[in-house]
Design a protein around this motif. Structure first.
Motif, PDB file in Angstrom:
ATOM      1  N   ASN A   1       1.951   1.043  -7.747  1.00 39.03           N
ATOM      2  CA  ASN A   1       2.537   1.681  -6.557  1.00 39.03           C
ATOM      3  C   ASN A   1       4.044   1.862  -6.742  1.00 39.03           C
ATOM      4  O   ASN A   1       4.822   1.642  -5.831  1.00 39.03           O
TER       5      ASN A   1
ATOM      6  N   GLU B   1      -9.661   5.549  -1.360  1.00 38.43           N
ATOM      7  CA  GLU B   1      -9.870   6.999  -1.437  1.00 38.43           C
ATOM      8  C   GLU B   1     -10.163   7.339  -2.890  1.00 38.43           C
ATOM      9  O   GLU B   1      -9.321   7.135  -3.766  1.00 38.43           O
TER      10      GLU B   1
ATOM     11  N   THR C   1      -5.937   2.721   0.339  1.00 38.68           N
ATOM     12  CA  THR C   1      -5.135   3.284   1.420  1.00 38.68           C
ATOM     13  C   THR C   1      -5.026   2.353   2.620  1.00 38.68           C
ATOM     14  O   THR C   1      -4.099   2.484   3.407  1.00 38.68           O
TER      15      THR C   1
ATOM     16  N   LYS D   1      -2.678   2.630  -6.439  1.00 37.59           N
ATOM     17  CA  LYS D   1      -3.634   3.355  -7.281  1.00 37.59           C
ATOM     18  C   LYS D   1      -4.308   2.357  -8.210  1.00 37.59           C
ATOM     19  O   LYS D   1      -3.650   1.632  -8.936  1.00 37.59           O
TER      20      LYS D   1
ATOM     21  N   ILE E   1      -7.392   5.258  -4.763  1.00 38.33           N
ATOM     22  CA  ILE E   1      -6.159   4.764  -4.153  1.00 38.33           C
ATOM     23  C   ILE E   1      -6.530   3.887  -2.963  1.00 38.33           C
ATOM     24  O   ILE E   1      -7.232   4.337  -2.053  1.00 38.33           O
TER      25      ILE E   1
ATOM     26  N   ASN F   1     -13.990   8.057   1.097  1.00 37.22           N
ATOM     27  CA  ASN F   1     -13.287   6.842   1.486  1.00 37.22           C
ATOM     28  C   ASN F   1     -14.260   5.677   1.387  1.00 37.22           C
ATOM     29  O   ASN F   1     -14.803   5.226   2.384  1.00 37.22           O
TER      30      ASN F   1
ATOM     31  N   LEU G   1       0.834  -1.212   0.000  1.00 32.84           N
ATOM     32  CA  LEU G   1       0.000   0.000   0.000  1.00 32.84           C
ATOM     33  C   LEU G   1       0.858   1.247   0.000  1.00 32.84           C
ATOM     34  O   LEU G   1       1.975   1.221   0.505  1.00 32.84           O
ATOM     35  N   PRO G   2       0.373   2.358  -0.526  1.00 35.23           N
ATOM     36  CA  PRO G   2      -0.888   2.587  -1.236  1.00 35.23           C
ATOM     37  C   PRO G   2      -0.802   2.102  -2.681  1.00 35.23           C
ATOM     38  O   PRO G   2       0.273   2.098  -3.285  1.00 35.23           O
TER      39      PRO G   2
END
Length: 166
Positions: free
Chosen positions: A40, A103, A87, A22, A85, A113, A19-20
Motif C-alpha cells: 500500500n 475486490e 478494501t 493490494k 485489493i 467483492n 487500507l487499501p
C-alpha cells in the motif's frame, strides 16, 4: 492472552489504517497459518491464524516462510483473492468475527467483492472464503449440519453468521 472482542476491535482499527492493501502473494506456513503479502505504498504483511489455541490476525514484518504442499484451501484462496485489493475489514459488533472484503477481478475481467470471514471462536476458529453473495467457496474447517447441531459450512452453501450469545 486470549483474543476477545475488545482487543480484536483495536487490531481491526490498526489494520483499517493501512487500507487499501493490494494482495501480491499468499502463503501457508502450516495447516492453520496464512500470510498475505501486500503493498500500500510500503510492504504490508497480514498474518492470519486459525489455530484452536492461538487464533489471531495481525500486521507483521515477518517474511513469508516456505509453503506446505499445495492445499486445497490455499489454491482457492489464491484463485479468488491473490492480486485483489483489500478494501474493507469489519468486525461484527464486538463479536470475534471479522469480514475482510477483497475486490478481485475474475478470469472474465468482472470485478467481484469476495469476502474472507474469520471466526475466532475458541476451538472452532475458522476462515471461510465467500463470494459476494455469501456463498461459501471453501473453508479451513468444514462441517455439515449432520455432524452436529451447528451451522453447515461447506462449499456451495450460504454462509450464516453464528447466533449471538445473550
Amino acid at each position: 492472552m486470549a483474543l476477545d472482542g475488545v482487543v480484536l476491535h483495536r487490531i481491526v482499527s490498526e489494520i483499517q489504517g493501512e487500507l487499501p492493501i493490494k494482495v501480491n502473494r499468499i502463503t501457508q506456513a502450516s495447516d492453520h497459518e496464512f500470510l498475505l503479502n501486500g503493498f500500500n505504498g510500503k510492504k504490508v504483511n497480514l498474518f492470519i491464524s486459525t489455530h484452536p489455541n492461538f487464533a489471531r490476525i495481525q500486521l507483521t514484518q515477518e517474511k513469508s516462510s516456505t509453503n506446505l504442499d499445495q492445499t486445497h484451501i490455499l489454491m482457492v484462496l489464491r484463485k479468488h483473492f491473490a492480486g485483489g485489493i483489500i478494501t474493507a475489514i469489519e468486525q461484527k459488533g464486538f463479536d470475534r468475527i471479522l469480514t475482510i472484503t477483497v475486490e478481485h477481478r475474475n478470469e472474465m475481467g468482472v470485478i467481484n467483492n469476495n469476502k474472507i470471514i474469520m471466526e475466532f471462536i475458541g476451538k472452532s476458529a475458522n476462515m471461510i472464503l465467500c463470494s459476494e453473495d455469501l456463498t461459501i467457496l471453501d473453508a479451513n474447517r468444514r462441517n455439515s449440519g449432520f455432524e452436529s447441531n451447528q451451522r453447515s459450512i461447506h462449499p456451495g452453501s450460504l454462509y450464516e453468521f453464528p447466533e449471538a450469545f445473550d
